[in-house]
Design a protein around this motif. Sequence first.
Motif, PDB file in Angstrom:
ATOM      1  N   SER A   1      35.588 -24.104 -35.808  1.00  0.00           N
ATOM      2  CA  SER A   1      37.008 -23.915 -36.119  1.00  0.00           C
ATOM      3  C   SER A   1      37.411 -24.896 -37.211  1.00  0.00           C
ATOM      4  O   SER A   1      36.680 -25.839 -37.523  1.00  0.00           O
ATOM      5  CB  SER A   1      37.879 -24.100 -34.875  1.00  0.00           C
ATOM      6  N   GLU A   2      38.597 -24.685 -37.772  1.00  0.00           N
ATOM      7  CA  GLU A   2      39.036 -25.472 -38.917  1.00  0.00           C
ATOM      8  C   GLU A   2      40.438 -26.029 -38.706  1.00  0.00           C
ATOM      9  O   GLU A   2      41.224 -25.506 -37.914  1.00  0.00           O
ATOM     10  CB  GLU A   2      38.998 -24.602 -40.183  1.00  0.00           C
ATOM     11  N   TYR A   3      40.714 -27.078 -39.453  1.00  0.00           N
ATOM     12  CA  TYR A   3      42.008 -27.765 -39.408  1.00  0.00           C
ATOM     13  C   TYR A   3      42.545 -27.888 -40.834  1.00  0.00           C
ATOM     14  O   TYR A   3      41.803 -28.206 -41.766  1.00  0.00           O
ATOM     15  CB  TYR A   3      41.827 -29.158 -38.803  1.00  0.00           C
ATOM     16  N   TYR A   4      43.860 -27.630 -40.992  1.00  0.00           N
ATOM     17  CA  TYR A   4      44.522 -27.746 -42.292  1.00  0.00           C
ATOM     18  C   TYR A   4      45.831 -28.500 -42.122  1.00  0.00           C
ATOM     19  O   TYR A   4      46.540 -28.331 -41.125  1.00  0.00           O
ATOM     20  CB  TYR A   4      44.852 -26.376 -42.886  1.00  0.00           C
ATOM     21  N   LEU A   5      46.158 -29.308 -43.100  1.00  0.00           N
ATOM     22  CA  LEU A   5      47.451 -29.988 -43.120  1.00  0.00           C
ATOM     23  C   LEU A   5      47.960 -30.066 -44.551  1.00  0.00           C
ATOM     24  O   LEU A   5      47.219 -30.438 -45.464  1.00  0.00           O
ATOM     25  CB  LEU A   5      47.339 -31.407 -42.550  1.00  0.00           C
ATOM     26  N   ALA A   6      49.230 -29.715 -44.737  1.00  0.00           N
ATOM     27  CA  ALA A   6      49.928 -29.926 -46.012  1.00  0.00           C
ATOM     28  C   ALA A   6      51.298 -30.502 -45.676  1.00  0.00           C
ATOM     29  O   ALA A   6      52.059 -29.907 -44.905  1.00  0.00           O
ATOM     30  CB  ALA A   6      50.066 -28.622 -46.786  1.00  0.00           C
ATOM     31  N   GLU A   7      51.617 -31.660 -46.238  1.00  0.00           N
ATOM     32  CA  GLU A   7      52.859 -32.351 -45.891  1.00  0.00           C
ATOM     33  C   GLU A   7      53.451 -32.960 -47.146  1.00  0.00           C
ATOM     34  O   GLU A   7      52.736 -33.535 -47.973  1.00  0.00           O
ATOM     35  CB  GLU A   7      52.568 -33.431 -44.856  1.00  0.00           C
ATOM     36  N   LEU A   8      54.787 -32.831 -47.283  1.00  0.00           N
ATOM     37  CA  LEU A   8      55.498 -33.374 -48.433  1.00  0.00           C
ATOM     38  C   LEU A   8      56.723 -34.132 -47.949  1.00  0.00           C
ATOM     39  O   LEU A   8      57.491 -33.627 -47.116  1.00  0.00           O
ATOM     40  CB  LEU A   8      55.916 -32.253 -49.377  1.00  0.00           C
TER      41      LEU A   8
ATOM     42  N   GLU B   1      44.963 -32.313 -46.016  1.00  0.00           N
ATOM     43  CA  GLU B   1      43.790 -32.605 -45.187  1.00  0.00           C
ATOM     44  C   GLU B   1      43.099 -31.320 -44.762  1.00  0.00           C
ATOM     45  O   GLU B   1      43.739 -30.293 -44.509  1.00  0.00           O
ATOM     46  CB  GLU B   1      44.217 -33.406 -43.950  1.00  0.00           C
ATOM     47  N   TYR B   2      41.766 -31.411 -44.686  1.00  0.00           N
ATOM     48  CA  TYR B   2      40.956 -30.297 -44.192  1.00  0.00           C
ATOM     49  C   TYR B   2      39.843 -30.879 -43.327  1.00  0.00           C
ATOM     50  O   TYR B   2      39.247 -31.910 -43.668  1.00  0.00           O
ATOM     51  CB  TYR B   2      40.339 -29.492 -45.333  1.00  0.00           C
ATOM     52  N   ALA B   3      39.557 -30.213 -42.207  1.00  0.00           N
ATOM     53  CA  ALA B   3      38.455 -30.631 -41.345  1.00  0.00           C
ATOM     54  C   ALA B   3      37.818 -29.408 -40.705  1.00  0.00           C
ATOM     55  O   ALA B   3      38.461 -28.374 -40.512  1.00  0.00           O
ATOM     56  CB  ALA B   3      38.949 -31.597 -40.267  1.00  0.00           C
ATOM     57  N   ARG B   4      36.558 -29.561 -40.369  1.00  0.00           N
ATOM     58  CA  ARG B   4      35.816 -28.512 -39.665  1.00  0.00           C
ATOM     59  C   ARG B   4      35.238 -29.099 -38.386  1.00  0.00           C
ATOM     60  O   ARG B   4      34.740 -30.226 -38.382  1.00  0.00           O
ATOM     61  CB  ARG B   4      34.703 -27.944 -40.536  1.00  0.00           C
ATOM     62  N   GLN B   5      35.307 -28.335 -37.307  1.00  0.00           N
ATOM     63  CA  GLN B   5      34.844 -28.804 -36.006  1.00  0.00           C
ATOM     64  C   GLN B   5      33.751 -27.892 -35.472  1.00  0.00           C
ATOM     65  O   GLN B   5      33.913 -26.668 -35.443  1.00  0.00           O
ATOM     66  CB  GLN B   5      36.010 -28.855 -35.021  1.00  0.00           C
ATOM     67  N   THR B   6      32.639 -28.509 -35.040  1.00  0.00           N
ATOM     68  CA  THR B   6      31.533 -27.791 -34.406  1.00  0.00           C
ATOM     69  C   THR B   6      31.176 -28.480 -33.105  1.00  0.00           C
ATOM     70  O   THR B   6      31.635 -29.588 -32.825  1.00  0.00           O
ATOM     71  CB  THR B   6      30.307 -27.733 -35.338  1.00  0.00           C
TER      72      THR B   6
ATOM     73  N   SER C   1      33.184 -32.004 -26.181  1.00  0.00           N
ATOM     74  CA  SER C   1      32.289 -32.745 -27.075  1.00  0.00           C
ATOM     75  C   SER C   1      32.224 -32.009 -28.408  1.00  0.00           C
ATOM     76  O   SER C   1      31.987 -30.800 -28.440  1.00  0.00           O
ATOM     77  CB  SER C   1      30.898 -32.858 -26.458  1.00  0.00           C
ATOM     78  N   SER C   2      32.420 -32.721 -29.495  1.00  0.00           N
ATOM     79  CA  SER C   2      32.523 -32.043 -30.784  1.00  0.00           C
ATOM     80  C   SER C   2      32.172 -32.974 -31.928  1.00  0.00           C
ATOM     81  O   SER C   2      32.190 -34.206 -31.792  1.00  0.00           O
ATOM     82  CB  SER C   2      33.942 -31.495 -30.994  1.00  0.00           C
ATOM     83  N   LYS C   3      31.884 -32.352 -33.071  1.00  0.00           N
ATOM     84  CA  LYS C   3      31.711 -33.060 -34.337  1.00  0.00           C
ATOM     85  C   LYS C   3      32.790 -32.569 -35.287  1.00  0.00           C
ATOM     86  O   LYS C   3      32.858 -31.375 -35.594  1.00  0.00           O
ATOM     87  CB  LYS C   3      30.331 -32.796 -34.925  1.00  0.00           C
ATOM     88  N   THR C   4      33.646 -33.485 -35.738  1.00  0.00           N
ATOM     89  CA  THR C   4      34.740 -33.144 -36.647  1.00  0.00           C
ATOM     90  C   THR C   4      34.544 -33.899 -37.954  1.00  0.00           C
ATOM     91  O   THR C   4      34.511 -35.130 -37.958  1.00  0.00           O
ATOM     92  CB  THR C   4      36.097 -33.508 -36.025  1.00  0.00           C
ATOM     93  N   THR C   5      34.413 -33.160 -39.026  1.00  0.00           N
ATOM     94  CA  THR C   5      34.174 -33.748 -40.343  1.00  0.00           C
ATOM     95  C   THR C   5      35.259 -33.270 -41.299  1.00  0.00           C
ATOM     96  O   THR C   5      35.550 -32.070 -41.354  1.00  0.00           O
ATOM     97  CB  THR C   5      32.801 -33.346 -40.888  1.00  0.00           C
TER      98      THR C   5
END
Length: 412
Positions: A274-281, A258-263, A238-242
């Motif tokens: 924790s955190e999420y990062y994405l860079a795509e070209l 993209e950037y997201a944080r999960q609690t 169970s989590s909140k991802t923003t």
Amino acid sequence: MKIRMTPIALALLACASSAGAGENLGDLFRDGKPILDLRYRYEHVDQDNALNNANAQTIRTRVGFQSGKWYGLSGLIEADNVSRIGDASYNSTRNGQGDYSVVADPDGSEFNQALLRYDFALGNAVAGRQRINLDNQRFVGGVAWRQNEQTYDGVLGQLKPIDGLTLTYAYIDNINTVFGPDDNRFDNRTNPANIDGHSHLLNAQYLFSPALTVTAYSYLLGLDNLANAPAAPFGSLSSKTTGLRFTGALSGLSYALEYARQTDYADNPLELSSEYYLAELGYSLSSVALKAGYEVLGGDEGPGNRAFQTPLATKHAFQGWADIFLTTPADGIKDSYLSASMPLLGGTVTGMYHDYRAELGSSHYGDEINISYARPIPLLKGLTALAKYARYDADNANVDTDKLWLQAQYSY
């Protein structure tokens, strides 16, 4: 038998019944369309461990009916059956064949979708069992690759108050997973047929121009009977991802940032952060498409696995087709990848390379090569064939894994 109607479903019926008499109720059936989809698949799994190689032949039969519209009101009903062909020399997660590698396509029949929809000038509303795919499906998707698609029981509304802006909200109280339709003595806390709970999905997307689309989202997942490991406590996913996502394309170039944080959320016994990062070209030249990307799902040094998780994602589309990292390791994961696709002999060939490393520490999880070829079959409209291969070479985690798929699908 009592039938419970959600508030949105009652509102849809009220809107339809209050409309004038300018349309014919028979339009619902006269303008409707039958649904027929047949998908045969052979899947082979070879892992460098004590498990026997898996060889699964399954066929998915989907039938249904999409109605026409009557004052914006329409309905859809769709039923699936997944059946094994030949020997059960694979672990479907329900058939008790634990000596074999997993091919998560259990036998069974169920309603895949059953919904009521209302379209109006500024958006739409849907109530019932439905398919929900948000953005690139990294956080919420239908896992359509598996034979039993993941669908959602709840209500969803979309509002488009001005050009370019789409506001989406969904409430979900049950998730029909790929491991269904039924539970039995062979399932565990990580793979229930149905996930109970109360989840809220909020997504706001604005299209500024073809070169810039901005999406903000917050996904509040209350997943009561799901855990991140067979021995982990219920609710640990169970989590909140923003987060915030930027995408666009211009003159052959495309990008995603993209950037997201999960609690933690609801009754999760773990404290998540924790955190999420994405860079795509990407770059397209004529009919050749190239892409390079870097995706990070953060880890956490606390007790238990507190890494960034995506329990409702279409995970097969990310971090390699071998599906090694369906659960993010506790130390997180960094995925550096390259892909290319181009037309070949009337079809499309695609190749990908992934390099996996821990987000915390210096562990190298290994690398993976993916190759596929898809082609329409000219003998019958709607018939396509697919050959697909994944090879994962382990380093400091998991085991070497090879997977092969041969598939034929007919859609009417």
